[in-house]
Design a protein around this motif. Sequence first.
Motif, PDB file in Angstrom:
ATOM      1  N   SER A  20       0.842  -1.192   0.000  1.00  0.00           N
ATOM      2  CA  SER A  20       0.000   0.000   0.000  1.00  0.00           C
ATOM      3  C   SER A  20       0.869   1.230   0.000  1.00  0.00           C
ATOM      4  CB  SER A  20      -0.902  -0.003   1.244  1.00  0.00           C
ATOM      5  OG  SER A  20      -0.116   0.017   2.391  1.00  0.00           O
ATOM      6  N   GLY A  21       0.272   2.363  -0.470  1.00  0.00           N
ATOM      7  CA  GLY A  21       1.035   3.604  -0.492  1.00  0.00           C
ATOM      8  C   GLY A  21       1.819   3.702  -1.785  1.00  0.00           C
ATOM      9  N   GLY A  22       2.940   4.441  -1.760  1.00  0.00           N
ATOM     10  CA  GLY A  22       3.730   4.644  -2.969  1.00  0.00           C
ATOM     11  C   GLY A  22       5.059   3.941  -2.883  1.00  0.00           C
ATOM     12  N   ALA A  23       5.665   3.738  -4.019  1.00  0.00           N
ATOM     13  CA  ALA A  23       6.993   3.125  -4.052  1.00  0.00           C
ATOM     14  C   ALA A  23       7.787   3.774  -5.176  1.00  0.00           C
ATOM     15  CB  ALA A  23       6.875   1.615  -4.283  1.00  0.00           C
ATOM     16  N   TYR A  48      -9.518  -4.090  -0.845  1.00  0.00           N
ATOM     17  CA  TYR A  48      -9.715  -5.285  -0.030  1.00  0.00           C
ATOM     18  C   TYR A  48     -11.157  -5.760  -0.203  1.00  0.00           C
ATOM     19  CZ  TYR A  48      -5.302  -4.664   2.476  1.00  0.00           C
ATOM     20  OH  TYR A  48      -3.969  -4.559   2.808  1.00  0.00           O
ATOM     21  N   GLY A  49     -11.320  -6.969  -0.708  1.00  0.00           N
ATOM     22  CA  GLY A  49     -12.657  -7.529  -0.842  1.00  0.00           C
ATOM     23  C   GLY A  49     -13.196  -7.929   0.535  1.00  0.00           C
ATOM     24  N   VAL A  50     -14.513  -7.788   0.719  1.00  0.00           N
ATOM     25  CA  VAL A  50     -15.118  -8.084   2.011  1.00  0.00           C
ATOM     26  C   VAL A  50     -16.188  -9.162   1.850  1.00  0.00           C
ATOM     27  CG1 VAL A  50     -16.317  -7.152   4.023  1.00  0.00           C
ATOM     28  CG2 VAL A  50     -14.730  -5.700   2.740  1.00  0.00           C
ATOM     29  N   LEU A  51     -16.067 -10.220   2.637  1.00  0.00           N
ATOM     30  CA  LEU A  51     -17.047 -11.307   2.654  1.00  0.00           C
ATOM     31  C   LEU A  51     -17.722 -11.341   4.013  1.00  0.00           C
ATOM     32  CD1 LEU A  51     -14.948 -14.190   1.019  1.00  0.00           C
ATOM     33  CD2 LEU A  51     -16.593 -12.704  -0.114  1.00  0.00           C
ATOM     34  N   VAL A  52     -19.047 -11.437   4.022  1.00  0.00           N
ATOM     35  CA  VAL A  52     -19.800 -11.582   5.276  1.00  0.00           C
ATOM     36  C   VAL A  52     -20.545 -12.904   5.211  1.00  0.00           C
ATOM     37  CG1 VAL A  52     -21.639 -10.661   6.723  1.00  0.00           C
ATOM     38  CG2 VAL A  52     -20.027  -9.104   5.620  1.00  0.00           C
ATOM     39  N   ASN A  53     -20.219 -13.780   6.137  1.00  0.00           N
ATOM     40  CA  ASN A  53     -20.798 -15.131   6.168  1.00  0.00           C
ATOM     41  C   ASN A  53     -20.654 -15.822   4.807  1.00  0.00           C
ATOM     42  OD1 ASN A  53     -21.621 -14.919   8.892  1.00  0.00           O
ATOM     43  ND2 ASN A  53     -23.504 -13.880   8.287  1.00  0.00           N
ATOM     44  N   VAL A  57     -19.930  -8.572  -0.137  1.00  0.00           N
ATOM     45  CA  VAL A  57     -20.818  -7.425   0.067  1.00  0.00           C
ATOM     46  C   VAL A  57     -20.372  -6.271  -0.812  1.00  0.00           C
ATOM     47  CG1 VAL A  57     -21.369  -8.083   2.435  1.00  0.00           C
ATOM     48  CG2 VAL A  57     -19.449  -6.543   1.994  1.00  0.00           C
ATOM     49  N   ALA A  58     -21.276  -5.315  -0.996  1.00  0.00           N
ATOM     50  CA  ALA A  58     -20.973  -4.163  -1.844  1.00  0.00           C
ATOM     51  C   ALA A  58     -19.914  -3.283  -1.204  1.00  0.00           C
ATOM     52  CB  ALA A  58     -22.254  -3.356  -2.080  1.00  0.00           C
ATOM     53  N   GLY A  59     -19.023  -2.770  -2.011  1.00  0.00           N
ATOM     54  CA  GLY A  59     -17.986  -1.872  -1.526  1.00  0.00           C
ATOM     55  C   GLY A  59     -16.722  -2.613  -1.131  1.00  0.00           C
ATOM     56  N   ALA A  60     -15.597  -1.991  -1.401  1.00  0.00           N
ATOM     57  CA  ALA A  60     -14.303  -2.598  -1.074  1.00  0.00           C
ATOM     58  C   ALA A  60     -13.655  -1.820   0.052  1.00  0.00           C
ATOM     59  CB  ALA A  60     -13.398  -2.601  -2.297  1.00  0.00           C
ATOM     60  N   GLY A  61     -12.759  -2.483   0.760  1.00  0.00           N
ATOM     61  CA  GLY A  61     -12.012  -1.835   1.820  1.00  0.00           C
ATOM     62  C   GLY A  61     -10.686  -1.308   1.307  1.00  0.00           C
ATOM     63  N   TYR A  62      -9.991  -0.583   2.168  1.00  0.00           N
ATOM     64  CA  TYR A  62      -8.675  -0.060   1.799  1.00  0.00           C
ATOM     65  C   TYR A  62      -7.807   0.003   3.042  1.00  0.00           C
ATOM     66  CZ  TYR A  62     -10.045   4.389   3.919  1.00  0.00           C
ATOM     67  OH  TYR A  62     -10.445   5.342   4.811  1.00  0.00           O
ATOM     68  N   MET A  63      -6.504   0.160   2.841  1.00  0.00           N
ATOM     69  CA  MET A  63      -5.569   0.234   3.959  1.00  0.00           C
ATOM     70  C   MET A  63      -5.403   1.681   4.416  1.00  0.00           C
ATOM     71  SD  MET A  63      -3.518  -1.151   6.159  1.00  0.00           S
ATOM     72  CE  MET A  63      -3.245  -2.843   5.575  1.00  0.00           C
ATOM     73  N   ASN A  64      -5.635   1.926   5.707  1.00  0.00           N
ATOM     74  CA  ASN A  64      -5.360   3.232   6.300  1.00  0.00           C
ATOM     75  C   ASN A  64      -3.865   3.285   6.572  1.00  0.00           C
ATOM     76  OD1 ASN A  64      -4.849   5.292   8.266  1.00  0.00           O
ATOM     77  ND2 ASN A  64      -7.015   5.296   8.829  1.00  0.00           N
ATOM     78  N   ALA A  65      -3.133   4.040   5.753  1.00  0.00           N
ATOM     79  CA  ALA A  65      -1.674   4.037   5.835  1.00  0.00           C
ATOM     80  C   ALA A  65      -1.168   4.550   7.172  1.00  0.00           C
ATOM     81  CB  ALA A  65      -1.088   4.874   4.704  1.00  0.00           C
ATOM     82  N   ASP A  66      -1.875   5.533   7.755  1.00  0.00           N
ATOM     83  CA  ASP A  66      -1.426   6.108   9.025  1.00  0.00           C
ATOM     84  C   ASP A  66      -1.634   5.132  10.180  1.00  0.00           C
ATOM     85  OD1 ASP A  66      -0.659   8.465   7.801  1.00  0.00           O
ATOM     86  OD2 ASP A  66      -2.663   9.361   8.022  1.00  0.00           O
ATOM     87  N   ALA A  67      -2.826   4.566  10.267  1.00  0.00           N
ATOM     88  CA  ALA A  67      -3.136   3.657  11.366  1.00  0.00           C
ATOM     89  C   ALA A  67      -2.726   2.223  11.061  1.00  0.00           C
ATOM     90  CB  ALA A  67      -4.631   3.705  11.685  1.00  0.00           C
ATOM     91  N   GLY A 153      -4.413 -11.726   3.195  1.00  0.00           N
ATOM     92  CA  GLY A 153      -3.991 -11.025   1.995  1.00  0.00           C
ATOM     93  C   GLY A 153      -4.848  -9.790   1.788  1.00  0.00           C
ATOM     94  N   THR A 154      -5.573  -9.733   0.682  1.00  0.00           N
ATOM     95  CA  THR A 154      -6.459  -8.598   0.396  1.00  0.00           C
ATOM     96  C   THR A 154      -7.928  -9.006   0.519  1.00  0.00           C
ATOM     97  OG1 THR A 154      -6.378  -9.125  -1.973  1.00  0.00           O
ATOM     98  CG2 THR A 154      -4.778  -7.524  -1.139  1.00  0.00           C
ATOM     99  N   LYS A 155      -8.190  -9.961   1.384  1.00  0.00           N
ATOM    100  CA  LYS A 155      -9.570 -10.404   1.603  1.00  0.00           C
ATOM    101  C   LYS A 155      -9.892 -10.339   3.096  1.00  0.00           C
ATOM    102  CE  LYS A 155     -10.586 -14.776   1.513  1.00  0.00           C
ATOM    103  NZ  LYS A 155     -10.812 -16.156   1.033  1.00  0.00           N
ATOM    104  N   VAL A 156     -11.017  -9.698   3.420  1.00  0.00           N
ATOM    105  CA  VAL A 156     -11.486  -9.611   4.810  1.00  0.00           C
ATOM    106  C   VAL A 156     -12.725 -10.479   4.937  1.00  0.00           C
ATOM    107  CG1 VAL A 156     -12.304  -8.101   6.650  1.00  0.00           C
ATOM    108  CG2 VAL A 156     -10.622  -7.251   4.993  1.00  0.00           C
ATOM    109  N   SER A 157     -12.679 -11.448   5.836  1.00  0.00           N
ATOM    110  CA  SER A 157     -13.817 -12.338   6.051  1.00  0.00           C
ATOM    111  C   SER A 157     -14.429 -12.046   7.418  1.00  0.00           C
ATOM    112  CB  SER A 157     -13.383 -13.812   5.985  1.00  0.00           C
ATOM    113  OG  SER A 157     -12.881 -14.120   4.692  1.00  0.00           O
TER     114      SER A 157
END
Length: 343
Positions: A20-23, A48-53, A57-67, A153-157
């Motif tokens: 995440s971020g720049g390189a 980040y793809g999000v799976l519930v059960n 679900v609609a919408g993707a997640g992302y990495m908060n670089a600061d936190a 990885g890039t999947k949140v369950s």
Amino acid sequence: MNKQWKKQAATLMVAAMAVSGGAAAYAAPQAGGSQEQKPVVISAVIDYGVLVNGKEVAGAGYMNADAKQVMIPLRSVSEALGFELEWNQQDRSAEMTKPGSPIWTLVQTGKDQYTVNKMYKSLGAAPVNVKGTLYVPANFFSEVLQANVSVDGTKVSISSEEEIKKETVSGTISEIMNNEDRKAVHINGTGTEGIVLNVDESTIIRDAEGKKIELKDLAKGMEIEAVHSMAMTMSLPPQTYAYEISVKPDKEETEQLATAGAITDINADGGNLRVTIKGKGLTEQSPSEVILNLTPETVIVNKEGKTMKSSELTGEAEIIGYYSPVLTKSLPPIGNAIKIVLQ
């Protein structure tokens, strides 16, 4: 030569997109120009793809670089978990409830302050509004909504708890808070000692015969057993939500008086141990200062219920003394101790 540089540049771009971020990568040199490599910043935003059960679900997640936390959309995920969300435009907050569940929380944009068991908790990242969608850290769903959360990885369950984790505690009521702002029962101590059980309209309260009663029917000095959430605040005393409170079927316990405070004097004259407690009466009839005679029948335990010896009672130790309502008319009054709880 140009083909070789293009290959290297492509490799560097792939590597940059893996984080995440720049390189920094390097541009290929122009034909006939200097062979010096000039750095080029490549920005990479990973979804980040999000799976519930098990369902996306609609919408993707992302990495908060600061936190350094994965942020995921609040509404779509919480509604997939069965929660109802009400948006307040005035203070840019979202109130969440779930039918049949005691869980209630309030999330406010820009504030790392989440409501858990009617107390505030920090999760390390504040909710962020991005183009009309409110994002919260992934651990909000585990710490506040009591779901299972895993990031691979890039999947949140995220999955619902099949059964909310609970545990049982027994103790003596030392304080009852029953007003519009607060409804709670403090047991096994005063001040920073013991545990506070938060209650609401969903909490089931029963008397010693198993009949449903209300919070106003409980009294200081009662022995109770409570089923509560395993999630607790880090405050002193710790606080948690009570699902059930049952008064123990020992009516004699409710007739006892109780005083919590420090031992100001210990006297062993005449072969019988006598302690003076000064602090706070835990019932309306209990004095703030009392002298208690310890007999062979007096039970002495610590706040975990472990049996203690009378020799472990020392000056200035914090205790709760339970005693018979039969007292002398002296000041301070004198009575016989039924139980001493060392804090």
